[in-house]
Design a protein around this motif. Structure first.
Motif, short mmCIF file in Angstrom:
data_model
loop_
_atom_site.label_atom_id
_atom_site.label_comp_id
_atom_site.label_asym_id
_atom_site.label_seq_id
_atom_site.Cartn_x
_atom_site.Cartn_y
_atom_site.Cartn_z
N PRO A 56 0.82 -1.21 0.00
CA PRO A 56 0.00 0.00 0.00
C PRO A 56 0.86 1.27 0.00
O PRO A 56 0.59 2.22 -0.75
CB PRO A 56 -0.82 -0.13 1.29
N LYS A 57 1.90 1.28 0.83
CA LYS A 57 2.81 2.43 0.88
C LYS A 57 3.53 2.61 -0.44
O LYS A 57 3.67 3.73 -0.95
CB LYS A 57 3.82 2.24 2.01
N THR A 58 3.99 1.50 -1.03
CA THR A 58 4.70 1.57 -2.31
C THR A 58 3.80 2.13 -3.40
O THR A 58 4.23 2.94 -4.23
CB THR A 58 5.20 0.17 -2.73
N ALA A 59 2.53 1.70 -3.41
CA ALA A 59 1.59 2.16 -4.44
C ALA A 59 1.35 3.67 -4.34
O ALA A 59 1.36 4.38 -5.35
CB ALA A 59 0.27 1.41 -4.30
N VAL A 60 1.16 4.17 -3.11
CA VAL A 60 0.93 5.61 -2.94
C VAL A 60 2.18 6.40 -3.32
O VAL A 60 2.10 7.43 -4.01
CB VAL A 60 0.51 5.92 -1.48
N PHE A 77 1.98 9.21 4.98
CA PHE A 77 1.67 10.27 4.03
C PHE A 77 0.68 11.25 4.64
O PHE A 77 0.08 11.00 5.69
CB PHE A 77 1.08 9.69 2.74
N PHE A 78 0.47 12.36 3.94
CA PHE A 78 -0.47 13.39 4.37
C PHE A 78 -1.78 13.18 3.60
O PHE A 78 -1.91 13.61 2.46
CB PHE A 78 0.10 14.79 4.12
N PHE A 79 -2.73 12.49 4.23
CA PHE A 79 -4.01 12.20 3.59
C PHE A 79 -5.07 13.21 4.02
O PHE A 79 -5.10 13.64 5.18
CB PHE A 79 -4.49 10.80 3.95
N LEU A 80 -5.97 13.53 3.10
CA LEU A 80 -7.14 14.34 3.40
C LEU A 80 -8.38 13.57 2.97
O LEU A 80 -8.44 13.06 1.85
CB LEU A 80 -7.09 15.68 2.64
N LYS A 81 -9.37 13.50 3.85
CA LYS A 81 -10.64 12.84 3.52
C LYS A 81 -11.34 13.62 2.40
O LYS A 81 -11.43 14.84 2.45
CB LYS A 81 -11.52 12.79 4.76
N ILE A 82 -11.83 12.90 1.42
CA ILE A 82 -12.53 13.53 0.29
C ILE A 82 -14.02 13.26 0.35
O ILE A 82 -14.84 14.15 0.16
CB ILE A 82 -11.94 13.03 -1.05
N THR A 86 -7.46 11.98 -0.68
CA THR A 86 -6.38 12.40 -1.55
C THR A 86 -5.12 12.48 -0.71
O THR A 86 -5.19 12.48 0.54
CB THR A 86 -6.67 13.75 -2.24
N VAL A 87 -3.97 12.52 -1.36
CA VAL A 87 -2.70 12.57 -0.64
C VAL A 87 -1.89 13.71 -1.22
O VAL A 87 -1.82 13.89 -2.46
CB VAL A 87 -1.95 11.23 -0.73
N LEU A 88 -1.30 14.53 -0.37
CA LEU A 88 -0.51 15.69 -0.79
C LEU A 88 0.94 15.51 -0.36
O LEU A 88 1.22 14.89 0.66
CB LEU A 88 -1.08 16.97 -0.18
#
Length: 217
Positions: free
Chosen positions: A26-30, A118-123, A139-141
């Motif tokens: 999962p980390k590799t994919a992001v 990572f820095f995720f924000l709920k969409i 989303t991830v920034l």
């Protein structure tokens, strides 16, 4: 450490953790998705001014789950492929990038396994086309600054207000959040204000769970 399964028109489909084992897939994919966006930025720098060409856009969707992986097809034509609900859900998530104004959307199953990386924000909580149960999408920034963390608290509070059917409060918070995150989320907040205005016209039950049901792929 991933694999490109196929090209579909102007799209490509990738998998991680097969055929190469990756316990942190999962980390590799992001991380791969973020690197792809950076590569597109670099590509645009090379073509916009030097060649006078319009910029190239990209959207990506990431999801984690079980799938059937291996050689599939007939004896005359077969290939290494992957099938399964998690695959179709990833495609549905990707198709919502333009609608939400985000370049990279990630399913909640992926976020749960790498949320501290990572820095995720709920969409949204979204029931994708063909589904009756909603999934959380984010989303991830990258290129994070200290201001991002303060803005995230307001962003999370905005979603809680939305869930509590306090749509006017959510609208006010969206307006407050415009230009935060270096403007990366401005299109999303414009879209979310429209969503809240729409919800104000609806008769929602008291136990409404906040899930938005998609009517298109």
């Amino acid at each position: 450490d991933g694999m490109i399964i196929k090209y579909i028109g102007d799209a490509s489909m990738h998998i991680h953790n097969a055929p190469i084992d990756d316990p942190h897939h999962p980390k590799t994919a992001v991380a791969t998705g973020l690197k792809m966006l950076k590569a597109v930025e670099k590509f645009n720098e090379d073509i916009i001014i030097p060649q006078g060409r319009p910029p190239v856009g990209m959207g990506a969707g990431i999801n984690t789950g079980l799938g059937y992986i291996g050689e599939m097809g007939s004896t005359r034509r077969h290939s290494y492929d992957v099938l399964g609900d998690a695959v179709s859900t990833a495609a549905r998530i990707e198709s919502k990038c333009k609608e939400y104004g985000c370049l990279l959307l990630v399913g909640g199953a992926t976020v749960e396994q790498c949320k501290d990386d990572f820095f995720f924000l709920k969409i949204d909580d979204l029931a994708v086309k063909g589904k009756s149960v909603g999934i959380a999408i984010y989303t991830v920034l990258d290129d994070i600054t200290e201001k991002y963390h303060a803005a995230k608290k307001i962003h999370d509070a905005m979603h809680q207000a939305y869930r509590n059917q306090k749509f006017e409060v959510a609208i006010s918070m969206c307006k407050q959040l415009k230009s935060e995150f270096d403007g990366k989320m401005d299109k999303y907040y414009d879209m979310w204000i429209e969503r809240c205005e729409f919800q104000l016209t609806q008769e929602l039950p008291a136990d409404w769970n906040g899930v938005f049901i998609a009517t298109s792929k």
